[in-house]
Design an enzyme around this catalytic site. Structure first.
Site, short mmCIF file in Angstrom:
data_model
loop_
_atom_site.label_atom_id
_atom_site.label_comp_id
_atom_site.label_asym_id
_atom_site.label_seq_id
_atom_site.Cartn_x
_atom_site.Cartn_y
_atom_site.Cartn_z
N HIS A 60 0.85 -1.18 0.00
CA HIS A 60 0.00 0.00 0.00
C HIS A 60 0.88 1.23 0.00
CE1 HIS A 60 -3.11 2.85 1.19
NE2 HIS A 60 -3.95 1.95 0.74
N ASP B 224 -8.01 -5.14 0.17
CA ASP B 224 -8.57 -5.99 -0.89
C ASP B 224 -8.15 -7.45 -0.80
OD1 ASP B 224 -10.14 -4.16 -2.17
OD2 ASP B 224 -8.44 -3.28 -3.22
N1 ACO Z 1 4.11 -7.55 -4.93
C1 ACO Z 1 5.46 -7.55 -5.11
N2 ACO Z 1 6.24 -6.46 -4.92
C2 ACO Z 1 5.63 -5.33 -4.54
C3 ACO Z 1 4.23 -5.25 -4.32
C4 ACO Z 1 3.46 -6.41 -4.52
N3 ACO Z 1 2.15 -6.41 -4.35
N4 ACO Z 1 3.91 -4.00 -3.96
C5 ACO Z 1 5.06 -3.31 -3.93
N5 ACO Z 1 6.10 -4.11 -4.27
C6 ACO Z 1 7.52 -3.74 -4.30
C7 ACO Z 1 7.88 -2.92 -5.54
O1 ACO Z 1 8.25 -3.74 -6.61
C8 ACO Z 1 8.98 -2.06 -5.01
O2 ACO Z 1 10.14 -2.85 -4.93
P1 ACO Z 1 11.62 -2.19 -5.20
O3 ACO Z 1 11.81 -1.22 -4.07
O4 ACO Z 1 12.54 -3.35 -5.17
O5 ACO Z 1 11.53 -1.52 -6.54
C9 ACO Z 1 8.59 -1.76 -3.57
O6 ACO Z 1 7.77 -2.88 -3.18
C10 ACO Z 1 7.78 -0.47 -3.38
O7 ACO Z 1 6.66 -0.53 -4.27
P2 ACO Z 1 6.05 0.71 -5.03
O8 ACO Z 1 5.40 0.23 -6.29
O9 ACO Z 1 7.08 1.79 -5.16
O10 ACO Z 1 4.97 1.18 -4.00
P3 ACO Z 1 3.79 2.13 -4.33
O11 ACO Z 1 3.47 2.86 -3.09
O12 ACO Z 1 4.06 2.95 -5.55
O13 ACO Z 1 2.60 1.12 -4.72
C11 ACO Z 1 0.75 -0.31 -4.62
C12 ACO Z 1 1.58 0.75 -3.88
C13 ACO Z 1 0.34 0.22 -6.01
C14 ACO Z 1 -0.53 -0.58 -3.83
C15 ACO Z 1 1.59 -1.60 -4.77
O14 ACO Z 1 1.95 -2.09 -3.50
C16 ACO Z 1 0.87 -2.69 -5.57
O15 ACO Z 1 0.95 -2.69 -6.80
N6 ACO Z 1 0.16 -3.63 -4.88
C17 ACO Z 1 -0.60 -4.65 -5.58
C18 ACO Z 1 -1.94 -4.06 -6.04
C19 ACO Z 1 -2.91 -3.83 -4.92
O16 ACO Z 1 -3.13 -4.68 -4.06
N7 ACO Z 1 -3.56 -2.64 -4.95
C20 ACO Z 1 -4.59 -2.28 -3.97
C21 ACO Z 1 -4.13 -1.18 -3.07
S1 ACO Z 1 -5.35 -0.83 -1.87
C22 ACO Z 1 -6.47 0.08 -2.70
O17 ACO Z 1 -6.18 0.82 -3.60
C23 ACO Z 1 -7.85 0.00 -2.30
#
Ligand code: ACO
Length: 428
Positions: free
Chosen positions: A307, A364
């Site tokens: 998140h 979620d």
């Molecule tokens: N699976 C694997 N790796 C992940 C995940 C994941 N679900 N989420 C983040 N990471 C990793 C990224 O690859 C990144 O790694 P790095 O530092 O080696 O490059 C690090 O964790 C940070 O991730 P970011 O993408 O920079 O985090 P951001 O805050 O931009 O994204 C998000 C948040 C979009 C929710 C992300 O965690 C994600 O894509 N999760 C899966 C989708 C999801 O469940 N969305 C629902 C969110 S809740 C809602 O909106 C109601």
């Protein structure tokens, strides 16, 4: 005590005022930076460190797993309130008295119908259309049947617009669902409460009335409350951004629906169940999926994990996980994907990759499993999220307009080609 922040840029000092929120959050105000520095701006793709507004609606602390609507803990609201009470709280700032709630209910019921011509628009969609697309389009189409802009300086005008969308939106949701199934369109049962009426509008059949089950109603009410607002997330920011051009409430909400649809935002609930299903079909090998999620060459992400703000447990996920166990138990539903989800969560929380990045289950991760147990099909999950989020969108839009916020218009740093001469087509 607010102090100024000092920025040193190319040898020159700039004093930037600091705003401190009621929970001690610090915002460095850069409003005058560009003018004073002759063009410098801050750069923050994805707005990871940028506050877009001051807001009195929702407080969350991602490090401490705190979420409060108007000061009330999400845990208390989910346990003790009705969704409509929470909607009133978010939009108008206080929990309603019984008479305020009765009036809200009565006013909503009066507006709970749609112009029959909207059916012609609905008819134009193929049955295969995703209900989120249908919902966004139909919400936009509402404007054509409710023309005239809202005078935001008139409390009455504002109230009427809010009542209309609260009343008509659930009908659109139900219709989008029924259209997909080829079922006759419904207006539900005016004697039911707001939440039960949504269920009835979705599931009532001409030959078989939907039997309300208190376990289902209670779980549905709780899920809607948990989704009702989450401060400046992607869809709420979209609603504020679109509304900041003084576009109306309905179209601003339609834009919010589109933003919510994406799998990185509200669409994640559908994506989670699809992911869990595919793990099940592949023999339940959770480790294989964890490895895929960790592999930087693989675009796969563990859906329902991570998140932008929570770097600890999402408090909503905790409530939902408990609720998933209770609801499935009480309804006697055995869903193997719940076991896969629990195993996946356990393994991810012990895995260095997820621990280091502070990736926890979000709202979620378990919500789709409950929706399934309640008889809601997968492609409707994000639509249900949208009904839950409706009061939040309204509250954010209303606050933005009442605070007379300026039009949202970010700056950029241009990194394209410098000036060059035009070439005639034969010379290219
Ligand atoms: N699976 C694997 N790796 C992940 C995940 C994941 N679900 N989420 C983040 N990471 C990793 C990224 O690859 C990144 O790694 P790095 O530092 O080696 O490059 C690090 O964790 C940070 O991730 P970011 O993408 O920079 O985090 P951001 O805050 O931009 O994204 C998000 C948040 C979009 C929710 C992300 O965690 C994600 O894509 N999760 C899966 C989708 C999801 O469940 N969305 C629902 C969110 S809740 C809602 O909106 C109601």
């Amino acid at each position: 005590m607010a102090e100024n922040a000092t920025l040193v840029l190319q040898g020159k000092k700039y004093e930037l005022p600091v705003t401190i929120g009621t929970e001690g959050e610090i915002g460095i105000n850069i409003k005058s930076l560009r003018a004073e520095s002759g063009g410098a701006i801050t750069l923050d793709p994805g707005y990871k460190n940028t506050g877009s507004c001051e807001s009195a609606i929702t407080f969350l602390d991602g490090e401490k797993s705190i979420l409060r609507y108007r000061g009330y803990a999400i845990e208390d609201l989910a346990e003790k309130a009705s969704f409509l009470e929470v909607a009133y709280l978010l939009i108008f700032g206080e929990l309603p008295t019984q008479s305020e709630l009765d009036k809200l209910n009565k006013d909503i019921k009066k507006q709970a119908y749609l112009d029959d011509d909207l059916k012609k628009i609905l008819d134009g969609f193929p049955k295969s259309a995703h209900p989120m697309g249908v919902l966004a389009s139909m919400t936009s189409a509402l404007v054509a049947f409710n023309p005239g802009s809202v005078n935001v300086n008139s409390q009455e005008d504002m109230y009427n617009a809010i009542i209309k969308i609260l009343a008509k939106f659930p009908i659109l949701v139900a219709w989008a669902f029924r259209k997909r199934n080829g079922w006759p369109l419904e207006y539900g049962d005016g004697s039911s409460n707001y939440v039960n009426n949504i269920l009835k509008m979705m599931f009532d059949m001409p030959n078989e009335k939907y039997e309300l089950n208190p376990i289902v109603s209670e779980a549905f009410n709780k899920l809607l409350i948990l989704h009702a607002d989450h401060e400046q997330n992607c869809s709420a920011s979209t609603v504020r951004m679109v509304g900041s051009s003084h576009a109306g409430l309905f179209v601003s909400i339609s834009a919010g629906i589109s933003a919510l649809w994406g799998p990185l935002h509200g669409g994640a609930n559908q994506a989670v169940v699809e992911m869990l299903e595919s793990i099940k079909e592949n023999g339940g090998d959770t480790q294989k999926y964890l490895a895929k999620a960790k592999d930087k060459e693989d675009p796969f992400r563990l859906m329902g994990f991570g998140h932008r703000v929570y770097k600890n447990f999402d408090p909503r996920a905790k409530i939902i996980k408990k609720s998933a166990d209770e609801v499935l138990g009480k309804l006697g539903v055995e869903d193997p994907v719940l076991d896969i989800a629990k195993r996946l969560e356990k393994e991810a929380l012990q895995d260095d990759y997820f621990v280091k990045r502070k990736l926890y289950p979000n709202v979620d991760f378990y919500s789709g499993i409950i929706y399934r147990a309640l008889g809601i099909p997968t492609e409707m999950f994000t639509v249900i999220f949208a009904i839950g989020r409706l009061p939040g969108w309204i509250a954010q839009w209303r606050e933005m307009r009442l605070r007379k916020e300026p039009i949202g218009r970010p700056r950029q740093i241009y990194v394209g080609r410098n000036k060059r001469d035009f070439q005639e087509i034969q010379d290219r």
